[in-house]
Write an enzyme that holds these catalytic residues in place. Structure first.
Site, PDB file in Angstrom:
ATOM      1  N   LYS A   1      11.318  18.338   3.397  1.00 34.86           N
ATOM      2  CA  LYS A   1      10.226  17.361   3.260  1.00 34.86           C
ATOM      3  C   LYS A   1       8.997  17.890   3.999  1.00 34.86           C
ATOM      4  O   LYS A   1       9.122  18.418   5.117  1.00 34.86           O
ATOM      5  CB  LYS A   1      10.682  16.025   3.854  1.00 34.86           C
TER       6      LYS A   1
ATOM      7  N   SER B   1      10.025   7.185   1.267  1.00 38.30           N
ATOM      8  CA  SER B   1       8.989   8.194   1.141  1.00 38.30           C
ATOM      9  C   SER B   1       9.509   9.599   0.862  1.00 38.30           C
ATOM     10  O   SER B   1       8.730  10.462   0.440  1.00 38.30           O
ATOM     11  CB  SER B   1       8.154   8.223   2.419  1.00 38.30           C
TER      12      SER B   1
ATOM     13  N   SER C   1      13.461   5.568   4.192  1.00 35.61           N
ATOM     14  CA  SER C   1      12.857   6.671   3.435  1.00 35.61           C
ATOM     15  C   SER C   1      13.803   7.789   3.004  1.00 35.61           C
ATOM     16  O   SER C   1      13.407   8.658   2.233  1.00 35.61           O
ATOM     17  CB  SER C   1      11.697   7.282   4.220  1.00 35.61           C
TER      18      SER C   1
END
Lengths: 97, 485
Positions: B75, B150, B174
């Site tokens: 990420k 997210s 997330s």
């Protein structure tokens, strides 16, 4: 709950320039979010301690020793503007005042 | 793409090289990215160099670890030395970290092959990845829908087999919510189990890094590689890390009499009926495996959401004060003094949701409102934690749906921030209490969209949580289904 003037003031505290459209949208949206928070009042928290960390660890210390960054150039290069060994910024006092 | 163990076997038997495996992943990424947009950056050269090193080790007869030569997505809110890290924000579009995060450093040493940096909601604020300052990621099961967020890029990349495993971060759901929406396994470890050093901060008392995998064992292997004490993170826990993957058994030990509690409050209004049906069916599977099922109550569970949306934006408003256009990031032109430079840069660099949360947090912490909002929310946090504690006196593991719905359409919730916030209703209380939890696929709705079951464990009982998930997975075949792309 929240008026436009307050939104404007909070934006200044947060160091954010908002467009008039953003101010309008945030006034409405933040008000409805704050309304949603009202439900917390249903809970009696009179004698409840606040939790700041879920897993409590405190007083974590280490020896205060000086360590130099090996590649200072690499760090300086990340700055939008630099001069010699310094980060350069615009003048701190406004010319208008 | 095969599992970590399958690929590892192929590598040690010299059936395939790490370069071949990496090349295959990179080719798949090339083919799928025009549809999916899971990656903000593909690090092909870096990946091939790392793979070559692994091949040299194998050729030299050295023993390699399970993660060596395995393609992984990271990420883009974890700092990678010399490789741009944007956090999905325009304010960091030119940022090249001068240091490496602890998790990526550990993965590098383990020989894992980073194939790219994955897309996310800007500064990890969002539940759909639509708040990225760069691109919108599609759900591999239905390209018109969101992957969740997210960590939507990481979830979509694993679901689409662009990489075998990926790292995400979870502040309010997330990792688990996108795992649920994309039909993969995603885990948020106990707060403090994985170092946050080098993770760009959103809400520091809640943020935690965790793994995504196509199956439980892959997630367990990745967790084992990143967990552990780090002196660079003052909230890091000094605990021994068990060999999670080795502890996985297809059955519950009959003598252990595992007790699983169903959280009553999560089966109320707002829950999609198909999600409810599949999660209840999954609970029956757990019962058939020998678990004792109890209904438990966490009466303040639903107050987690409002408490979170005070606490997280408050912490964010302080954390994001560092974006001041002085030491890194972009700087807006034509500022005539310092304050003006801050305001113009932040106006230009931050997206709408980030501005909204900074505003919310600044307001909640401002003079006269602190007690009513921030302090109140922290007290509610205590009550939520107490509910979990009393539930865990009766049971070992808690179960509930991960997300109240399956993946929603892109654009469906962007106009109404509150409706977007509600998709984290089931995951947020876990962060407030610092507990470990994971999402595991437990079926599909009539439109073919994945449904996830959330398992919540006691502090530092990741081993038990993974064991329950593994036994469930071994008696079902949801994880074997893959999206048609």
């Amino acid at each position: 709950m929240l008026d436009r003037e307050q939104v404007h003031k909070v934006a200044h505290l947060a160091r954010l320039d908002l467009t008039p459209e953003e101010e309008t949208a945030f006034t409405q949206q933040l008000s409805s979010i704050l309304d949603y928070f009202e439900q917390l009042e249903e809970l009696d928290t009179e004698n409840v301690h606040p939790t700041t960390r879920a897993i409590e660890i405190s007083n974590v210390t280490r020896p205060d020793t000086l360590r130099t960054m090996e590649d200072r150039e690499k760090m300086l290069q990340e700055a939008p503007e630099q001069e010699g060994d310094f980060f350069r910024v615009p003048q701190i006092l406004s010319t208008e005042d | 793409m095969a599992s970590i163990r399958e690929l590892h076997t192929q590598l040690v038997r010299k059936e395939r090289s790490a370069v071949e495996i990496t090349t295959e992943a990179l080719e798949r990424i090339q083919t799928l990215e025009p549809k999916l947009h899971s990656f903000l950056q593909i690090t092909a050269d870096h990946a091939l160099a790392q793979a070559k090193q692994v091949d040299q080790q194998i050729a030299a007869g050295e023993e390699i670890g399970l993660l060596a030569g395995i393609p992984i997505g990271i990420k883009d809110n974890m700092c990678t030395d010399g490789i741009p890290t944007t956090c999905g924000s325009r304010i960091l579009e030119n940022f090249v970290p001068p240091y490496e995060s602890t998790v990526t450093e550990k993965l590098k040493k383990a020989g894992a092959v980073m194939v790219g940096k994955t897309n996310l909601d800007e500064f990890a604020m969002g539940s759909s990845t639509e708040n990225s300052g760069y691109q919108v990621t599609a759900n591999p099961w239905d390209l018109s829908r969101v992957p969740g967020g997210s960590s939507g890029g990481s979830a979509a990349a694993v679901a689409a087999q662009e990489c075998v495993v990926a790292l995400g971060s979870d502040t309010g759901g997330s990792i688990r919510q996108p795992a649920s929406l994309c039909g993969v396994v995603g885990m948020k470890p106990t707060y403090g189990l994985v170092s946050r050093y080098g993770l760009v901060a959103y809400a520091s008392s809640l943020d935690q890094i965790g793994p995504f995998g196509g199956c439980v064992e892959d997630a367990a292997i990745l967790l084992g590689a990143i967990a552990g004490y780090d002196p660079k993170d003052s909230t890091s826990l000094k605990v021994d890390i068990p060999n999670y993957a080795q502890l996985l058994k297809p059955n519950f030990r009959p003598k252990s009499r595992l007790r699983i509690g169903v959280i009553k409050e999560t089966f109320g209004g707002g829950l999609d009926s198909q999600v409810e049906e599949k999660v209840k069916a999954a609970i029956e599977v757990l019962q058939n495996l020998g678990a004792e099922i109890q209904i438990v109550s966490c009466p303040r569970f639903g107050y987690g959401l409002p408490a979170y949306y005070i606490i997280a934006p408050s912490e964010a408003s302080a954390n994001l004060a560092r974006y001041d256009a002085v030491k890194y990031g972009i700087r807006a032109e034509e500022a005539d003094n310092l304050v003006d430079m801050y305001k113009k840069t932040r106006a230009k660099g931050f997206g709408t949701e980030v501005k909204r949360r900074i505003m919310l947090g600044t307001y909640a912490l401002s003079a006269g409102y602190y007690d009513a909002y921030y302090l109140k929310a922290q007290k509610v946090r205590t009550l939520i934690k107490q509910d979990f504690e009393s539930a865990f006196e009766k049971v070992d593991v808690l179960v509930c749906p991960t997300s109240p719905t399956t993946a929603f359409k892109a654009g469906e919730k962007t106009a109404d921030p509150l409706s977007m916030y509600l998709s984290d209703l089931m995951t947020i209380p876990v962060n407030l209490a610092g507990l470990p939890a994971l999402s595991i696929p437990c079926g599909f709705d009539q439109q073919g969209l994945p449904i996830g079951m959330q398992l919540i464990g006691k502090v530092l009982r990741e081993d038990q949580l993974l064991q329950v998930a593994y036994a469930y997975e071994q008696s079902t075949d949801w994880h074997l289904r893959t999206p048609i792309l």
